[in-house]
Scaffold this active site. Structure first.
Site, PDB file in Angstrom:
ATOM      1  N   VAL A 224       0.840  -1.195   0.000  1.00 39.42           N
ATOM      2  CA  VAL A 224       0.000   0.000   0.000  1.00 39.42           C
ATOM      3  C   VAL A 224       0.878   1.249   0.000  1.00 39.42           C
ATOM      4  O   VAL A 224       1.813   1.363   0.800  1.00 39.42           O
ATOM      5  CB  VAL A 224      -0.940   0.008   1.219  1.00 39.42           C
ATOM      6  CG1 VAL A 224      -1.939   1.160   1.099  1.00 39.42           C
ATOM      7  CG2 VAL A 224      -1.687  -1.310   1.355  1.00 39.42           C
TER       8      VAL A 224
ATOM      9  N   LYS B 128      -3.501   0.358  -3.034  1.00 41.37           N
ATOM     10  CA  LYS B 128      -3.002  -1.006  -2.864  1.00 41.37           C
ATOM     11  C   LYS B 128      -2.654  -1.565  -4.238  1.00 41.37           C
ATOM     12  O   LYS B 128      -3.508  -1.618  -5.143  1.00 41.37           O
ATOM     13  CB  LYS B 128      -4.049  -1.891  -2.182  1.00 41.37           C
ATOM     14  CG  LYS B 128      -3.545  -3.286  -1.843  1.00 41.37           C
ATOM     15  CD  LYS B 128      -4.658  -4.199  -1.337  1.00 41.37           C
ATOM     16  CE  LYS B 128      -5.137  -3.793   0.023  1.00 41.37           C
ATOM     17  NZ  LYS B 128      -6.076  -4.811   0.590  1.00 41.37           N
TER      18      LYS B 128
ATOM     19  N   ASP C 141     -12.045 -10.494   9.914  1.00 42.15           N
ATOM     20  CA  ASP C 141     -10.684 -10.405  10.449  1.00 42.15           C
ATOM     21  C   ASP C 141     -10.499  -9.099  11.232  1.00 42.15           C
ATOM     22  O   ASP C 141      -9.647  -8.274  10.900  1.00 42.15           O
ATOM     23  CB  ASP C 141      -9.680 -10.484   9.292  1.00 42.15           C
ATOM     24  CG  ASP C 141      -8.249 -10.690   9.775  1.00 42.15           C
ATOM     25  OD1 ASP C 141      -8.072 -11.175  10.911  1.00 42.15           O
ATOM     26  OD2 ASP C 141      -7.314 -10.361   9.027  1.00 42.15           O
TER      27      ASP C 141
END
Length: 567
Positions: free
Chosen positions: A151, A165, A300
């Protein structure tokens, strides 16, 4: 799209063969040479892999390491594709043991950055322009790097600060090679290692290929971000970064650069005048809203993916791994919690059986006893003393012991709860995740009794019944047509008859052996009586030889029968 081919279609290029040697060498290094030997790889690949014998490769001293630790260390050395596979398996309690899940959860997806020239090549490939031409400012050095991409910070022509990204060059080809090798190894495991074949390794690799194919397509992550943003559009305490679609492709994702404080930086939060208890409550409510209100959640939510903005606003990052849970699974999960809260072992066991899958039928009485043991450990404690992480570990041990499989998305949800609870207790040791979730659970339970929900479910059942009644006559007529044309065949599969067939064959062989022995004895007697020359002391020599051979065969048959009886 990934182009995955069977290993036989490789063309056996140097790149494939060299990678294969690397993989097998690492497996041997971490003490898995016995598994490689059982795969019989040499008879499938004609590339002289004998060089990979344990005697020619350094083997790590693994006597102090558990098998799960060695698996995790081998995966880390195998590289990005295998780390992604390990991370996938860490969410599959139906495939791996709790001990291995714990080790795989430690896998880190951090690799050195790639040069800026490669970044420029990716931009040229995607946009036919360089990043310097597309942005007012583009920082060459990345501020984050992972196995799939890295990134960079940049500023658009309109003055917006963004995070770009960029996918790692050649990563798609590397993944294709690794997945092809994985597929070949999985096929060999199914053919040669019986105790691992039941886990269906080929299907695991195929599922992994589908999963990582989505992860390397940044358009999918952009869609996740936009969907998530729509869900929380009216909630000011939640902030979702904006996606710049005009500068987003399969290999490049451009999104708003959000400057905030990582939720784990407690001292920074205090300096900014933020109340950590309020941050914890908002973060927990965010997860609960994702699950119970929308059925689409961030899978996550570790501390690195949670930022806190001024005004106690929560911002999530990295939407590559998302989970979804349907109404049926959500209702079953609520029933599970409700049954456990009422200390109803029978009801809790039945719901657990409803939400899990299995190969055979478990011992229900034993399962009820184990469920009662877990309930006894947790339900008589104060709620604040119940740790979701420990409860999840015990639940996994229970399901593994009884060969039950928790659906992947339900496991992802449980793991997300466990992760958020860990972050919350870091900021507020008194935080009670169970108590925070109870209002959502009660609301979901009450929602089932609403007239509109009941009407909706009755309507859905009615539509399914109408569809069945419409289709059934057609299917019945088709069966009749096949019978008339004598094209209908019924195939029976027998399971568990191998031992009986083996015993039958053994009995038949011994019976044939006995008949032959008896025939030899009768034949030798006729030859002796007929005095067929040559003769010794008036007795036929041929007859004596045949008689001795028959006696030896007869004794062998008797001893084999007696030895089987002793066993």
């Amino acid at each position: 799209m990934l182009s995955i081919r069977k290993i036989g279609a490789f063309g056996r290029t140097y790149r494939h063969l060299n990678r294969y040697r690397q993989i097998l060498g690492i497996l041997i290094k971490y003490g898995f040479g016995d598994v490689i030997e059982r795969l019989n790889i040499d008879q499938y690949i004609e590339i002289g892999l004998q060089m990979l014998s344990a005697s020619k490769r350094p083997i790590l001293q693994t006597h102090k390491l558990t098998r799960a630790e060695r698996v995790r260390m081998a995966i880390e050395e195998l590289g990005p594709t295998y780390i992604k596979l390990g991370q996938l398996l860490s969410t599959r309690s139906d495939l791996v043991s709790p001990a291995l899940i714990e080790e795989l959860s430690k896998l880190q997806d951090e690799v050195p950055p790639f040069p800026f020239d490669d970044v420029r090549n990716v931009f040229e490939s995607e946009f036919q322009r360089m990043p310097e031409e597309m942005f007012e400012m583009f920082v060459p050095e990345p501020f984050a790097s992972a196995s799939i991409g890295q990134v960079h910070k940049a500023t658009t022509r309109e003055g917006d600060i963004v995070a770009v990204k960029v996918q790692r060059p050649g990563i798609k080809q590397l993944i294709e090679v690794d997945v092809e090798i994985m597929l070949h190894l999985a096929t060999l495991i199914e053919h040669n290692i019986e105790e691992m074949a039941f886990q269906r390794p080929v299907k695991i690799v195929e599922e992994f290929a589908r999963s990582i194919e989505k992860e390397i397509d940044y358009n999918i992550e952009a869609a996740h971000i936009e969907r998530f943003a729509r869900q929380f559009l009216s909630i000011p305490s939640i902030y979702v970064p904006k996606v710049y679609r005009e500068i987003t492709t399969e290999r490049i994702l451009t999104m708003e650069f959000v400057k905030g404080i990582k939720v784990s930086r407690t001292e920074k939060l205090a300096e900014a005048g933020l109340d950590t208890r309020r941050v914890v409550d908002l973060g927990a409510d965010l997860l609960l809203q994702q699950v119970f209100d929308h059925g689409f959640f961030h899978a996550d939510p570790h501390p690195g993916n949670i930022l806190v903005l001024p005004g106690h606003v929560i911002c999530l990052l990295d939407f590559g791994m998302m989970g979804s849970i349907d109404r049926y699974t959500k209702q079953a999960f609520v029933d599970l919690i409700y049954g456990a809260a009422r200390r109803d072992e029978f009801r809790t066991t039945q719901v657990l059986l409803r939400i899990t899958s299995r190969e055979g039928e478990p011992d229900v009485r034993m399962l009820e006893r184990d469920v009662a043991d877990i309930m006894g450990q947790y339900l008589y404690r104060p709620l604040k003393d119940i740790k979701a992480n420990k409860l999840l570990h015990d639940l996994l041990a229970l399901t593994s012991r009884h060969h039950l499989r928790i659906p992947p998305d339900l496991f992802l949800m449980l793991k997300a709860f466990s992760t958020v609870e860990g972050v919350a207790r870091l900021l507020n040791p008194e935080f009670d995740m169970v108590a925070r979730a109870l209002p959502f659970i009660k609301r979901e339970k009450a929602a089932r009794m609403r007239p509109e929900r009941i009407t909706e479910e009755i309507l859905a059942i009615s539509l399914d019944l109408i569809a069945f009644l419409q289709q059934f006559p057609k299917d019945a007529l088709e069966v009749v047509r096949l019978v008339k044309r004598q094209r209908l065949a019924v195939q029976f599969e027998h399971h568990g008859l191998e031992k009986m067939i083996e015993t039958h064959d053994r009995i038949s062989n011994k019976l044939s052996f006995a008949i032959i022995t008896a025939a030899l004895i009768i034949g030798s007697s006729i030859i002796v009586i007929a005095r067929i020359p040559p003769l010794i002391y008036g007795i036929s020599l041929i007859g004596i030889i045949i008689f001795i051979a028959a006696a030896i065969l007869g004794l062998y048959l008797i001893f084999s029968i007696m030895s089987k009886k002793r066993l």
